[in-house]
Design an enzyme around this catalytic site. Sequence first.
Site, PDB file in Angstrom:
ATOM      1  N   TRP A 260       0.854  -1.369  -0.036  1.00  0.00           N
ATOM      2  CA  TRP A 260       0.000   0.019  -0.048  1.00  0.00           C
ATOM      3  C   TRP A 260       0.827   1.228   0.221  1.00  0.00           C
ATOM      4  O   TRP A 260       1.605   1.621   0.946  1.00  0.00           O
ATOM      5  CB  TRP A 260      -0.727   0.039   0.955  1.00  0.00           C
ATOM      6  CG  TRP A 260      -1.694  -1.048   1.345  1.00  0.00           C
ATOM      7  CD1 TRP A 260      -3.024  -1.200   0.799  1.00  0.00           C
ATOM      8  CD2 TRP A 260      -1.655  -2.480   2.098  1.00  0.00           C
ATOM      9  NE1 TRP A 260      -3.707  -2.455   1.053  1.00  0.00           N
ATOM     10  CE2 TRP A 260      -2.778  -3.196   1.719  1.00  0.00           C
ATOM     11  CE3 TRP A 260      -0.667  -3.061   2.665  1.00  0.00           C
ATOM     12  CZ2 TRP A 260      -3.136  -4.366   2.046  1.00  0.00           C
ATOM     13  CZ3 TRP A 260      -0.649  -4.175   3.005  1.00  0.00           C
ATOM     14  CH2 TRP A 260      -1.940  -4.794   2.891  1.00  0.00           C
TER      15      TRP A 260
ATOM     16  N   ALA B 287     -13.836 -11.234   5.404  1.00  0.00           N
ATOM     17  CA  ALA B 287     -14.024  -9.977   4.981  1.00  0.00           C
ATOM     18  C   ALA B 287     -13.720  -9.773   3.422  1.00  0.00           C
ATOM     19  O   ALA B 287     -12.789 -10.697   2.739  1.00  0.00           O
ATOM     20  CB  ALA B 287     -12.898  -9.328   5.790  1.00  0.00           C
TER      21      ALA B 287
END
Lengths: 395, 652
Positions: A162, A363
């Site tokens: 990220w 998730a």
Amino acid sequence: MVEGELAFNLHYSMLDKLSKIKESALAEIKTTKNAEALQNFEIKYLGRKSKLNEILRSLSTLSDEEKRQIGPEANALKKELEEMIETKRKTLAKTAVDFDFSLPGLLPKISHKHPLTQFLEKVEDVFVSMGFEVVDGPEIESDEYNFDLLNIPKEHPARDMWDTYYIKSEIRPEMNSGSPLRSENPKSETTPTYSPYSPTSWGIGGDKGGQKSKLLLRTHTSPVQLRAMKTRKPPVRIIVPGRVFRHEATDAGHEKNFYQCEGFVIDKGVSLANLVSTLKIFVKRVFGEKVEARVRPSYFPFVEPGIEVDMNCLICNGKGCSACKQSGWVEILGAGMIHPKVLENMSKLGKAKWNPKDYSGFAFGLGIDRFAMLYYGINDIRLFYSGDLRFNCQF
Amino acid sequence: MLLPLKWLKDYIKVNLSPKQLAEVLMFSSFEAEGVQEDVLNLNVTPNRSDCLSILGLAREVGALTNQKVSFPQNKFREAKTAASEFLEVKVQDSKLCPQYCARIIKGVKITKSPQWLRERLESVGLRPINNVVDITNFVLFELGQPLHAFSMQKLKTKNQKSKIDIIVRKAKKGEKILALDEKVCELDDSMLVIADAERPIAVAGIIGGEEAAVDEKTKDIILESAIFEPKSVRLTSKSLGARTDSSVRFERGFDPALTEMAINRAADLIAGLCGGEVLGGIVRVGKVRSAKRTIKISVEEIKFLIGIEISEKRTISILKSLGCVVKKINKNLIVTPPSYRLDLNLPADIVEEVARLYGYNKLPENYLDGELYPPGKDNLLENIKFIRAEMLKMGFDEVYNSSFYGENVVRTFRFASSEAKASHYGTNHGHLEIENPMSPEEKYFRASLLPSLLKDIELNENNFDEIKIFEIGKVATPTFSPLIPRQIGEQGEIEGVKEELHIAAAIFSKKEKDVRKYREIKGAFEKLSETMSVKDFIIDFTQNGIYYFEFSVSSQPLLKTSFKPLPKFPGITRDLSIIVPKQVKWSQIEEIVKKEAGNLFQGVELFDIYENSLAFHINFLHPERTLKSEEVDEIISKIIKNLENLGAKIRK
């Protein structure tokens, strides 16, 4: 003879009247341009108070011979007038719809919902129908929630997944609230210290051995998993649509800001098969019953096992094209079973008491922009944020 | 990570084509970003440090295809002379370097590598240099353990001592090293270096130094195989901007068993290919033992988490194929992962291994069941939906803009809410500043939606005569001005930042730049504020005739619309057309009308404005009876009288 003369005169004047009525009617019908005028014409010439009706009514007072002569004339005129009106009515009716039906339609002025809004609503609708709750979270996050509490420790190589925008913070040190997971015993707290970054930037948030949590633009919607669980306890089914940020160069396929929709479920006995089935049905509901999805292993530190899901490329219908690198499949989302450490963090942060060992959860994170691009065949992600109405108003 | 099939086949039988192998790996291990001839470009995930080597990938392929991995035996013999007679290793920071192994090989002949070795290196994208350096690189790729070779003659000793000291220490501030990539690295005291008596000769775990490099004159070499602490390697590599094949591997963690295996493999290859004599023994400092990890999990648990019953036999055979030792005690499996599988620590990790080798795509359809809880009500989200629907109804098109803007925007745009505070923030005008912007246009996080909305209007001006747009989005401002009280949030709440959801709208028309556009934007704003509480707002316009508003969407519940009974009796509408002096405001006129009409007042609509003349309808209604014309006449004459007092002239 006087009587006979009178009778003749009467007879004559009646016939004359009839021909005058006809004459005037013929002239008038020509100038009758609409239904309303025709109605008036009808009343004038055939109505109860019309001259012709007067003559017809007076027939009974006439002699038999007069009746014989005038009667048929008057009735013929009546019929003629009726026909005249009927013909005119038809002509008028014809004129009223006499235009080119092939003329193009004229679109009423309408306004346009942004395509990403439309797509987000589509996604929300599917999940809400499956009992999910929609939750919102902050775009400005702390290092702690965006990474640490999601099992991405500082200086872990996984952080390279990220690229992150950081906020220059000039928070005074006394503003530190401490780590959300700090010990409840105040004595064990250390005095806040300046962060090692630079003299003017003091970090914010937690204070763990002098390393403070910095503020950043969230790189994913996953921190909202933790935030949502502060005030809830399992079972939960939640989706979190929202804007996220990546510190990378923009091009047709990459934007520095884009939309994600996080989803997660925590309950007793939630399984990987539940996850895969939920995602597959989601793909079908949004893209069509014929669209297939497939699962590949992957890695995200906040899930274990971690998977990625591909679906048929909609541009080539799975045949292979440049958009899907000839594979016929496009990657659409990352997912997995919530990592035990993350579940544990959720339970520690939450107000309600629950034992993370009793629960499991899954998730997933959907890239909304990518979905919408596939769905509408949009070739440049930057168009979504361009403000160009030539684009927005197509949807 | 490049995986050449030719190299892979040194350790394992592969009966698959490169494409088939890529597919097998994709569904159970890693995605291949590309397949070129017989080389797969694998996307090895950060958790699998063991697969950053050809041997590691061979093990993985072996598990997927039921093959055994074979590895060549070392043949070299150690000389009688011990390496420790010539070399002493001093590790000053055992935390950052928990294990250091060195070997000495004397009398090597530096040449070009043989063809097979050169090919191997080229197939993973490396440039062959000379036989010794190539062998260290070969072993790095083969086993995943970075090695380094120093030219012994080039190392400085202290006071003409015969023994060489290798010192593993923190760099001194101001020290520099010319690295092998010909860049000068400026070191600081957070960085670990390998040094001789005088100077650093390598940045630990990252890159070697030019001054001690092996070249054609080298005769004796010191071979290094060590473990460096991942975090420290990563930080140093980041701050030096040096990402190397070595640093990438150290960052991801280490298999302690590899250090020795790799140094012996390299010594064997050097002895075989470069001649030379391997001195006796490994000079070693520190010893890291593989942590004994055992994971307890039951077949039942695995079944529960995967959602399908996989037999105990199958489960055990999958785990064994991956190199795990599995024991069964009662209902539990006790799994001991191999030393190189650093990522296997928790029961969930074992579940993943079983599931991915079983095949994710074989999982049955199994939808969620279980109790549903009543979801909470989120007013903010509801309000946003409401606003969006209302704006669309009123003919505004929705746009999305970037969350960033630059210095020019902050300087030129009038930030109504931040102007006053600006001086307290210095240069950022009440904005959150991005620490690492990639361009000046993204220096700030947006504090208002308007600047971008105005930019959109400019952009669209050429294509549209009339533009009505709105955006709903998040904005944020810093709250640590002395003017604003400090917010003490809940634990973990973001402090020092106020994030809000805003709505902003703008109108522009090429034809009508006058008060009508202002009335339209105001009308839209009023429509929204009828149903929701609006505290801070801005309604304004630019010199170019763009009218706009912006406000923060509150999370107060919406006011509900309540039904008014339909009138039972007809009302009366009268029109007035007046010319008013400039200073008279509409609000004054409206007030007069309302006051005089009293409870018969039903509404007033301004339908025409031309210069100073205004024309409006006034609607009267009596709820219980039909109004008489005379009653209204009387009110109208009172209204006229009052208007005349303001200086208005009535147009007949």
